[in-house]
Design an enzyme around this catalytic site. Structure first.
Site, mmCIF file in Angstrom:
data_model
loop_
_atom_site.group_PDB
_atom_site.id
_atom_site.type_symbol
_atom_site.label_atom_id
_atom_site.label_comp_id
_atom_site.label_asym_id
_atom_site.label_seq_id
_atom_site.Cartn_x
_atom_site.Cartn_y
_atom_site.Cartn_z
ATOM 1 N NE ARG A 64 -11.111 -9.703 -2.187
ATOM 2 C CZ ARG A 64 -11.429 -8.761 -3.076
ATOM 3 N NH1 ARG A 64 -11.698 -9.097 -4.323
ATOM 4 N NH2 ARG A 64 -11.471 -7.497 -2.721
ATOM 5 C CE LYS B 242 -3.840 -1.940 2.718
ATOM 6 N NZ LYS B 242 -4.945 -1.673 1.790
ATOM 7 C CG ASP C 255 -7.916 -4.599 6.827
ATOM 8 O OD1 ASP C 255 -9.073 -4.276 6.523
ATOM 9 O OD2 ASP C 255 -7.177 -5.255 6.073
#
Length: 497
Positions: A353, A279, A290
């Protein structure tokens, strides 16, 4: 702060501060009129001088009015005669709380029965929002400050209700107190620095909670167990970190043994650098948030335990740290999930995910009534919905509808996004069953599509809380505690509480 409910005449209460509403055009309601009579018209005399217009949230403090046992009377504007909306009601309550915090009174009495709130009943609905606003407003995170916040003088707030509605107001306060407690725990976990709040720390917190509650069983799956179960996607996320991943299982048995459980799955990435797909540096400190999906599941469980809801609930916290190193997962790696499906990892920053998909497969063993996963999953959700509304998707219309309704009732709203079959094609990979990203378009939806492939065995919903889990920058920076109110309301509804 202690909240109590009483049914007594406002004019007779002995308190440091009595709070009364005043409508626009300086109109007094029934309760305020009775108090005005007791102090021989002192309140109406002040209003005639034009010191308070009665606009929502305006305040005027009066001292030592004769004929009253209250040391002070705080007048608060309640606006026009039509009912206030949720937002205006919360702002009014917050305005009152702000004044009370600045006073040296240990207690206050709120006589706000005359204020109507649209789409809220006069007792439970209205006072639930009031109590949550007061209690959540008490939150302070100063654990790492050398100078702690000064103790507040205000210790007790009494809510005056009519006799017919007293029991419902008491129920509202009970529920609000549990929700506020869960939100505070969620915020504490979210605000902790990532050098302290890592997967093992969350596992220890779960064990401590299990020791305190007989109805709660806790199991922690370490990295070896995660690997042995075939959770190739989950395991891959933590490969680059010195902090090993953990799958935390909290099993609450509040219902009958034969009752199928509800399952909450929380994304718990305790720090997300993006991995090899690194990032940008600006704002990366906020990637400690997060794990707020896992934190909100933790907080919801705290509320359920406090209320002792007669349901069975399984909470699965998928915890890992996403770091770059020589052992980290690379773009282009292919992993095999617990379901047997293969995933080409095209971007290591789409890691949430990956821990969730294997955890959703793991959830099948509990034969659940419904599974809801909660995750700070996509920046695309912030672009789509901003910071006011959580994203919601699912494979069952009834479940999605129940969650949307719970969000409205809890004033913790979500908005449904589609999972049309056409979006699934964006996940196609030439080398594996699917890629872990679907290109730049509809990023929140394609993330939901990815997860849906692992949730076909049960009714499932996915909440993307990337925009609602924390506030960025400024004096209010920090975790919000959302969506604990929505999730708790959903479970209250299922429990019939």
């Amino acid at each position: 702060m202690e909240l109590v409910v009483k049914s007594v005449a406002a004019a007779s209460v002995k308190t440091a501060t009595l709070v009364l509403p005043v409508g626009e055009n300086r109109k007094l309601g029934t309760v305020a009129q009775a108090v005005d009579q007791a102090c021989e018209g002192a309140i109406s005399a002040v209003l005639k001088r034009g010191d308070l217009a009665g606009k929502p949230g305006q305040t005027l403090l009066l001292q030592n009015l004769s004929g009253l046992k209250a040391e002070r009377v705080l007048l608060v504007g309640s606006g026009k005669e039509e009912a206030l909306g949720d937002r205006a009601w919360r702002k009014l309550v917050a305005s009152v709380a702000g004044v009370l915090k600045g006073l040296n009174g240990a207690d206050a009495v709120l006589a706000l029965d005359d204020i109507a709130v649209s789409n809220r009943d006069a007792h439970y609905g209205k006072y639930r929002l009031l109590a949550e606003t007061l209690l959540d407003g008490e939150y302070v995170f100063d654990r790492f400050k050398s100078q702690k916040a000064e103790p507040r003088a205000l210790k007790k707030v009494t809510l005056l209700a009519d006799k017919a509605g007293q029991a419902e107001v008491e129920r509202a306060v009970k529920h609000a107190s549990a929700i506020a407690s869960g939100m505070a725990f969620t915020r504490d976990l979210g605000n902790l620095p990532p050098n302290l709040c890592h997967p093992s720390y969350l596992a220890e917190q779960a064990k401590e909670l299990g020791k305190a509650h007989k109805a709660l069983k806790v199991e922690v799956l370490d990295e070896k167990k995660i690997k042995d179960l075939g959770m190739g996607a989950f395991y891959a996320v933590g490969q680059g970190s010195d902090q090993p991943p953990r799958l935390i299982v909290l099993n609450y048995q509040g219902g009958k043994k034969a009752d199928k459980p509800f399952v909450l799955v929380g994304k718990g990435i305790t720090f997300d650098t993006g991995g090899i797909s690194l990032k940008p540096g600006a704002g990366m400190d906020e990637m400690k948030y997060d794990m707020c999906g896992a934190a909100s599941v933790f907080g919801t469980l705290r509320a359920v335990l406090e209320l002792q809801l007669p349901i069975n609930l399984v909470c699965l916290l998928a915890c890992a740290e996403n770091m770059p190193s020589g052992g980290a997962t690379r773009p282009g790696d292919i992993v095999t999930t617990m379901s047997g499906q293969t995933v080409e990892i095209l971007n290591t920053d789409a890691e949430g995910r990956l821990v969730l998909c294997d955890t959703l497969t793991y959830a099948e063993r509990f034969k659940p009534q419904a599974v809801i996963d909660i995750a700070t999953l996509t920046g695309a959700c912030i672009v789509a919905l901003g910071s006011h509304t959580s994203g919601l998707m699912g494979n069952n219309d009834d479940l999605v509808g129940q969650l949307l309704d719970a969000g409205k009732r809890a004033d913790d709203r979500a908005w449904q996004l589609p999972l049309f079959e056409e979006y699934q094609e964006q996940l196609d990979s030439p080398f594996a069953d699917m890629g872990n990203i679907g290109g730049p378009k509809a990023g929140t939806i394609t993330a939901g599509c990815f997860l849906s492939r692992f949730a076909k065995a049960y009714n499932w919903a996915h909440m993307d809380i990337a925009g609602t889990a924390w506030v960025s920058g400024g004096k209010d920076k920090g975790a919000t505690g959302r969506p604990v109110p929505l999730l708790t309301q959903y479970l209250l509804d299922r429990a019939g509480a």
